[in-house]
Design an enzyme around this catalytic site. Structure first.
Site, PDB file in Angstrom:
ATOM      1  N   THR A   8       0.840  -1.202   0.000  1.00 56.64           N
ATOM      2  CA  THR A   8       0.000   0.000   0.000  1.00 56.64           C
ATOM      3  C   THR A   8       0.869   1.244   0.000  1.00 56.64           C
ATOM      4  O   THR A   8       2.006   1.213   0.467  1.00 56.64           O
ATOM      5  CB  THR A   8      -0.944   0.046   1.225  1.00 56.64           C
ATOM      6  OG1 THR A   8      -1.823   1.159   1.084  1.00 56.64           O
ATOM      7  CG2 THR A   8      -0.214   0.166   2.539  1.00 56.64           C
ATOM      8  N   GLY A  12      -2.523   5.728   6.130  1.00 55.84           N
ATOM      9  CA  GLY A  12      -3.602   5.398   7.073  1.00 55.84           C
ATOM     10  C   GLY A  12      -3.786   3.897   7.174  1.00 55.84           C
ATOM     11  O   GLY A  12      -3.929   3.337   8.258  1.00 55.84           O
ATOM     12  N   LYS A  13      -3.762   3.231   5.999  1.00 52.59           N
ATOM     13  CA  LYS A  13      -3.926   1.779   5.988  1.00 52.59           C
ATOM     14  C   LYS A  13      -2.725   1.095   6.637  1.00 52.59           C
ATOM     15  O   LYS A  13      -2.871   0.140   7.390  1.00 52.59           O
ATOM     16  CB  LYS A  13      -4.005   1.280   4.542  1.00 52.59           C
ATOM     17  CG  LYS A  13      -5.334   1.431   3.895  1.00 52.59           C
ATOM     18  CD  LYS A  13      -5.241   0.685   2.576  1.00 52.59           C
ATOM     19  CE  LYS A  13      -6.458   0.859   1.737  1.00 52.59           C
ATOM     20  NZ  LYS A  13      -6.314   0.154   0.463  1.00 52.59           N
ATOM     21  N   GLU A  38      -1.322  -1.044 -10.847  1.00 52.24           N
ATOM     22  CA  GLU A  38      -2.578  -0.460 -11.313  1.00 52.24           C
ATOM     23  C   GLU A  38      -3.739  -1.376 -10.912  1.00 52.24           C
ATOM     24  O   GLU A  38      -3.664  -2.593 -11.124  1.00 52.24           O
ATOM     25  CB  GLU A  38      -2.534  -0.318 -12.830  1.00 52.24           C
ATOM     26  CG  GLU A  38      -3.364   0.862 -13.304  1.00 52.24           C
ATOM     27  CD  GLU A  38      -3.506   0.856 -14.821  1.00 52.24           C
ATOM     28  OE1 GLU A  38      -4.552   1.306 -15.296  1.00 52.24           O
ATOM     29  OE2 GLU A  38      -2.573   0.378 -15.488  1.00 52.24           O
ATOM     30  N   ASP A  67      -7.832  -4.192  -0.281  1.00 53.74           N
ATOM     31  CA  ASP A  67      -8.586  -3.310  -1.159  1.00 53.74           C
ATOM     32  C   ASP A  67      -9.898  -3.039  -0.451  1.00 53.74           C
ATOM     33  O   ASP A  67     -10.553  -3.966   0.047  1.00 53.74           O
ATOM     34  CB  ASP A  67      -8.825  -3.916  -2.544  1.00 53.74           C
ATOM     35  CG  ASP A  67      -9.159  -2.802  -3.538  1.00 53.74           C
ATOM     36  OD1 ASP A  67      -8.323  -1.889  -3.698  1.00 53.74           O
ATOM     37  OD2 ASP A  67     -10.254  -2.818  -4.128  1.00 53.74           O
ATOM     38  N   SER A  68     -10.219  -1.773  -0.345  1.00 54.58           N
ATOM     39  CA  SER A  68     -11.372  -1.416   0.465  1.00 54.58           C
ATOM     40  C   SER A  68     -12.071  -0.217  -0.131  1.00 54.58           C
ATOM     41  O   SER A  68     -11.529   0.468  -0.995  1.00 54.58           O
ATOM     42  CB  SER A  68     -10.916  -1.109   1.889  1.00 54.58           C
ATOM     43  OG  SER A  68      -9.809  -0.234   1.864  1.00 54.58           O
ATOM     44  N   GLY A 147      -9.412   9.054   5.069  1.00 58.50           N
ATOM     45  CA  GLY A 147     -10.431   8.833   4.040  1.00 58.50           C
ATOM     46  C   GLY A 147     -11.801   9.382   4.419  1.00 58.50           C
ATOM     47  O   GLY A 147     -11.945  10.527   4.846  1.00 58.50           O
ATOM     48  N   ASP A 149     -13.650   8.583   6.895  1.00 58.14           N
ATOM     49  CA  ASP A 149     -13.974   8.383   8.312  1.00 58.14           C
ATOM     50  C   ASP A 149     -14.866   9.479   8.921  1.00 58.14           C
ATOM     51  O   ASP A 149     -15.786   9.158   9.678  1.00 58.14           O
ATOM     52  CB  ASP A 149     -12.688   8.254   9.154  1.00 58.14           C
ATOM     53  CG  ASP A 149     -12.082   6.853   9.059  1.00 58.14           C
ATOM     54  OD1 ASP A 149     -12.743   5.951   8.518  1.00 58.14           O
ATOM     55  OD2 ASP A 149     -10.939   6.666   9.529  1.00 58.14           O
ATOM     56  N   HIS A 174     -14.612  -2.476   9.063  1.00 57.20           N
ATOM     57  CA  HIS A 174     -14.469  -3.490   8.021  1.00 57.20           C
ATOM     58  C   HIS A 174     -13.061  -4.097   8.038  1.00 57.20           C
ATOM     59  O   HIS A 174     -12.897  -5.308   7.965  1.00 57.20           O
ATOM     60  CB  HIS A 174     -14.758  -2.832   6.663  1.00 57.20           C
ATOM     61  CG  HIS A 174     -14.016  -1.536   6.432  1.00 57.20           C
ATOM     62  ND1 HIS A 174     -13.991  -0.520   7.371  1.00 57.20           N
ATOM     63  CD2 HIS A 174     -13.227  -1.108   5.415  1.00 57.20           C
ATOM     64  CE1 HIS A 174     -13.245   0.476   6.920  1.00 57.20           C
ATOM     65  NE2 HIS A 174     -12.764   0.151   5.744  1.00 57.20           N
TER      66      HIS A 174
HETATM   67  P1  IMP Z   1      -7.798   1.377  -2.181  1.00 55.11           P
HETATM   68  O1  IMP Z   1      -8.169   0.160  -1.383  1.00 55.11           O
HETATM   69  O2  IMP Z   1      -6.340   1.681  -2.135  1.00 55.11           O
HETATM   70  O3  IMP Z   1      -8.375   1.330  -3.563  1.00 55.11           O
HETATM   71  O4  IMP Z   1      -8.434   2.644  -1.458  1.00 55.11           O
HETATM   72  C1  IMP Z   1      -9.607   2.572  -0.745  1.00 55.11           C
HETATM   73  C2  IMP Z   1     -10.150   3.965  -0.433  1.00 55.11           C
HETATM   74  O5  IMP Z   1     -11.372   3.753   0.278  1.00 55.11           O
HETATM   75  C3  IMP Z   1      -9.250   4.798   0.492  1.00 55.11           C
HETATM   76  O6  IMP Z   1      -8.393   5.646  -0.193  1.00 55.11           O
HETATM   77  C4  IMP Z   1     -10.298   5.594   1.276  1.00 55.11           C
HETATM   78  O7  IMP Z   1     -10.703   6.709   0.524  1.00 55.11           O
HETATM   79  C5  IMP Z   1     -11.451   4.619   1.370  1.00 55.11           C
HETATM   80  N1  IMP Z   1     -11.345   3.826   2.619  1.00 55.11           N
HETATM   81  C6  IMP Z   1     -10.978   2.516   2.744  1.00 55.11           C
HETATM   82  N2  IMP Z   1     -10.964   2.154   4.041  1.00 55.11           N
HETATM   83  C7  IMP Z   1     -11.299   3.248   4.733  1.00 55.11           C
HETATM   84  C8  IMP Z   1     -11.427   3.503   6.132  1.00 55.11           C
HETATM   85  O8  IMP Z   1     -11.193   2.664   7.010  1.00 55.11           O
HETATM   86  N3  IMP Z   1     -11.804   4.751   6.453  1.00 55.11           N
HETATM   87  C9  IMP Z   1     -12.069   5.716   5.534  1.00 55.11           C
HETATM   88  N4  IMP Z   1     -11.919   5.553   4.236  1.00 55.11           N
HETATM   89  C10 IMP Z   1     -11.548   4.313   3.821  1.00 55.11           C
END
Ligand code: IMP
Length: 190
Positions: A8, A12-13, A38, A67-68, A147, A149, A174
């Site tokens: 990543t 934050g993650k 990508e 991925d979230s 994000g 939150d 989640h």
């Molecule tokens: P990706 O998984 O890198 O495609 O990014 C997922 C996006 O979803 C993040 O950049 C946030 O904008 C949002 N997201 C995922 N998890 C959370 C969380 O725990 N809190 C807030 N936003 C989240």
């Protein structure tokens, strides 16, 4: 300790993953910044597997990816897998979501997180999913987390994710739920 590359670029993650895996026998390392994968998949699972697998193959180490995203019912599941691409900054993304949702009364939605872990040869060894349902606030509240939150509200706790301590978010989110189902499987791997 076995090295585990975290696939990543989202600080934050990374911070949340470090908390979840702090008592494990894996040594977390951040993926090299020049290694950009990508997200071409059309599901959370496809993208998590893609990121974990590509980073594992490129580094020759075990890799973990998440991925979230946020799925809003009244927006037919948007922004979903496009949550990170919904705007340039967290503020832009939140403003766009609130604009698109308007004053609609159905403000329900859910955060989804899929975690995938790949062996050094790129083969997927483990997968886990976590879902957290809640509602979308009209205005952002709280300063913790990242994000979306500040606009994601848990009625049972009467708090947004951004108003929770990291421990509380870990319990209800989640990502926390996905890690709770991953950890028992993870300890059997080593
Ligand atoms: P990706 O998984 O890198 O495609 O990014 C997922 C996006 O979803 C993040 O950049 C946030 O904008 C949002 N997201 C995922 N998890 C959370 C969380 O725990 N809190 C807030 N936003 C989240």
């Amino acid at each position: 300790m076995t090295i585990l590359i975290v696939a990543t670029s989202n600080p934050g993650k990374l911070q949340e993953m470090q908390t979840y895996l702090k008592d494990s026998n894996w040594e977390l390392q951040l993926k090299p910044s020049e290694l950009e994968i990508e997200e071409t998949g059309d599901t959370f699972t496809a993208n998590a597997c893609l990121k974990a697998s590509e980073v594992a193959k490129a580094t020759g180490e075990w890799a973990i990816a998440d991925d979230s995203g946020l799925q809003v019912d009244a927006l037919q599941g948007a922004p979903g897998i496009y949550s990170a691409r919904y705007g340039k900054t967290d503020k832009d993304r939140i403003e766009r979501l609130l604009r698109e949702l308007g004053n609609g009364s159905n403000r329900e939605g859910q955060f989804v997180c899929v975690i995938a872990m790949a062996r050094p040869n790129g083969e997927i060894a483990l997968q886990a999913e976590g879902i957290c349902r809640g509602t979308i606030e009209h205005t952002p509240r709280g300063t913790s987390g990242f994000g979306y939150d500040p606009i994601f509200y848990l009625p049972e706790q009467q708090l947004t994710f951004a108003e929770m301590t990291p421990e509380m978010k870990q319990r209800y989110s989640h990502r926390g739920k996905a890690f709770a189902s991953l950890l028992p499987q993870l300890s059997k791997l080593t």
